[in-house]
Enzyme design. Sequence first.
Site, mmCIF file in Angstrom:
data_model
loop_
_atom_site.group_PDB
_atom_site.id
_atom_site.type_symbol
_atom_site.label_atom_id
_atom_site.label_comp_id
_atom_site.label_asym_id
_atom_site.label_seq_id
_atom_site.Cartn_x
_atom_site.Cartn_y
_atom_site.Cartn_z
ATOM 1 N N ASP A 90 -2.285 10.819 -2.094
ATOM 2 C CA ASP A 90 -2.707 9.778 -3.044
ATOM 3 C C ASP A 90 -3.135 10.360 -4.382
ATOM 4 O O ASP A 90 -3.021 9.714 -5.412
ATOM 5 C CB ASP A 90 -3.827 8.932 -2.450
ATOM 6 C CG ASP A 90 -3.239 7.926 -1.489
ATOM 7 O OD1 ASP A 90 -2.937 8.310 -0.344
ATOM 8 O OD2 ASP A 90 -3.012 6.776 -1.912
ATOM 9 N N ARG A 123 0.855 -1.183 0.000
ATOM 10 C CA ARG A 123 0.000 0.000 0.000
ATOM 11 C C ARG A 123 0.891 1.232 0.000
ATOM 12 O O ARG A 123 2.109 1.121 0.082
ATOM 13 C CB ARG A 123 -1.040 0.000 1.143
ATOM 14 C CG ARG A 123 -0.701 -0.645 2.429
ATOM 15 C CD ARG A 123 0.411 -0.006 3.193
ATOM 16 N NE ARG A 123 0.210 1.423 3.359
ATOM 17 C CZ ARG A 123 1.150 2.318 3.534
ATOM 18 N NH1 ARG A 123 2.429 1.958 3.561
ATOM 19 N NH2 ARG A 123 0.888 3.588 3.687
ATOM 20 N N GLY A 124 0.238 2.401 -0.119
ATOM 21 C CA GLY A 124 1.010 3.641 -0.263
ATOM 22 C C GLY A 124 1.111 3.930 -1.756
ATOM 23 O O GLY A 124 1.468 3.042 -2.542
ATOM 24 N N ALA A 125 0.797 5.188 -2.132
ATOM 25 C CA ALA A 125 0.637 5.522 -3.556
ATOM 26 C C ALA A 125 1.826 5.125 -4.460
ATOM 27 O O ALA A 125 1.615 4.440 -5.466
ATOM 28 C CB ALA A 125 0.315 7.008 -3.681
HETATM 29 O O1 MRU Z 1 -4.482 3.213 2.328
HETATM 30 P P1 MRU Z 1 -3.007 3.413 2.165
HETATM 31 O O2 MRU Z 1 -2.203 2.859 3.274
HETATM 32 O O3 MRU Z 1 -2.528 2.982 0.812
HETATM 33 O O4 MRU Z 1 -2.855 4.998 2.226
HETATM 34 C C1 MRU Z 1 -1.585 5.536 2.122
HETATM 35 C C2 MRU Z 1 -1.552 7.000 2.289
HETATM 36 O O5 MRU Z 1 -2.546 7.651 2.510
HETATM 37 C C3 MRU Z 1 -0.218 7.650 2.089
HETATM 38 O O6 MRU Z 1 -0.103 8.790 2.877
HETATM 39 C C4 MRU Z 1 -0.059 8.035 0.610
HETATM 40 O O7 MRU Z 1 -0.342 6.945 -0.223
HETATM 41 C C5 MRU Z 1 1.302 8.510 0.311
HETATM 42 S S1 MRU Z 1 2.490 7.225 0.448
HETATM 43 C C6 MRU Z 1 4.012 7.856 0.072
#
Ligand code: MRU
Length: 346
Positions: A236, A45-47
């Site tokens: 995101d 996960r994480g963008a």
């Molecule tokens: O639901 P997730 O864990 O994928 O959400 C992640 C986030 O909100 C992060 O802050 C975002 O993706 C940036 S990651 C560098």
Amino acid sequence: MIETIRWKSGKLKLIDQTKLPKILKYIICRNKSDVWKAIHTMQVRGAPAIGVVAGFGLAFGTEQIKTKNVNLFYKEFDKIIYYLKTSRPTAKNLSWALERIKNKVIDMGYNNVASIKKAAFDEAIAIYKEDVILCRKLGQLGQKLIKNNVTIMTICNAGALAAVDFGTALSLIYEAKNKGKNLEVYALETRPFLQGARLTSWELKKSGIDVTLISDNMAATVLKTKKVDLIIAGADRIARNGDTANKIGTYGLAILAKFHKVPFYIVAPFSTFDLKLKDGRQIPIEERKAKELTHDFFKQPIAPKGIKVYNPAFDVTDNGLITAIVTERGIIYPPFKENIAKILEK
Ligand code: MRU
């Protein structure tokens, strides 16, 4: 350095983030369905990480296409892109990576399927490798905002577990530490999926950073009673006017920051920007399973059976609450609409 995503000898290895911090376990993705599942269930996960892994999903998928006819091949190719896009809706990096690979292979103008397949893999690998450079660049450019002896607050996980290298927001922290700056971090636990408690506090602690975990509803009192110099968060999807979707709770934190006069920074690469969107109202917001709220990380019930639940995974922070956006092309200050457009022209 934590290796969240490893591409080696034709194998895609990922840390299964649903098991952290209890177990550091890796999974191997061998095909597009493995990748879809890993993204959908948030093993990854994480963008930025989602974008990189989706790129490999498309490359795996193209390998499985049987036809030798280029036109039929592209029909199957588009179906795979559509399929991978359904894994999670909010992070722009996912569709960005898939579209980048598609544009690249079309530009190459190959008239044989084997060359297209190789080009898709090469581009997926390029996205993977570039992410390391991007993370470092964000960390370096962001140093302007981080003095010595500062206390930083952050939400969710925008660190090594969200990218190939140092991450986005947390890259500023890692770079500051490498430069010998003294810093302290408050990590919000980030209900309901607990990315702050399970992931950010784990990776920062492991890296020797002074991190204190607080629950989300403690942020206001910490901002009021302790010295917090700045707040940094990832993103995101960012609209043309700077409105930013990030993990649920980010919007509330930005309001608190404004009230307490604490600068609120977003850190994100340009692959997170969605310039087709005029403002944040058009950003698709993922809604996730009720169980994330009603159960203690899917185990013990912590709410009555059958309770009605609303569980949006992201919220949108209005551009007016954001002090600046750190990108690999420079730090963007308000007015965002004009300055985002200007930085693109460069
Ligand atoms: O639901 P997730 O864990 O994928 O959400 C992640 C986030 O909100 C992060 O802050 C975002 O993706 C940036 S990651 C560098």
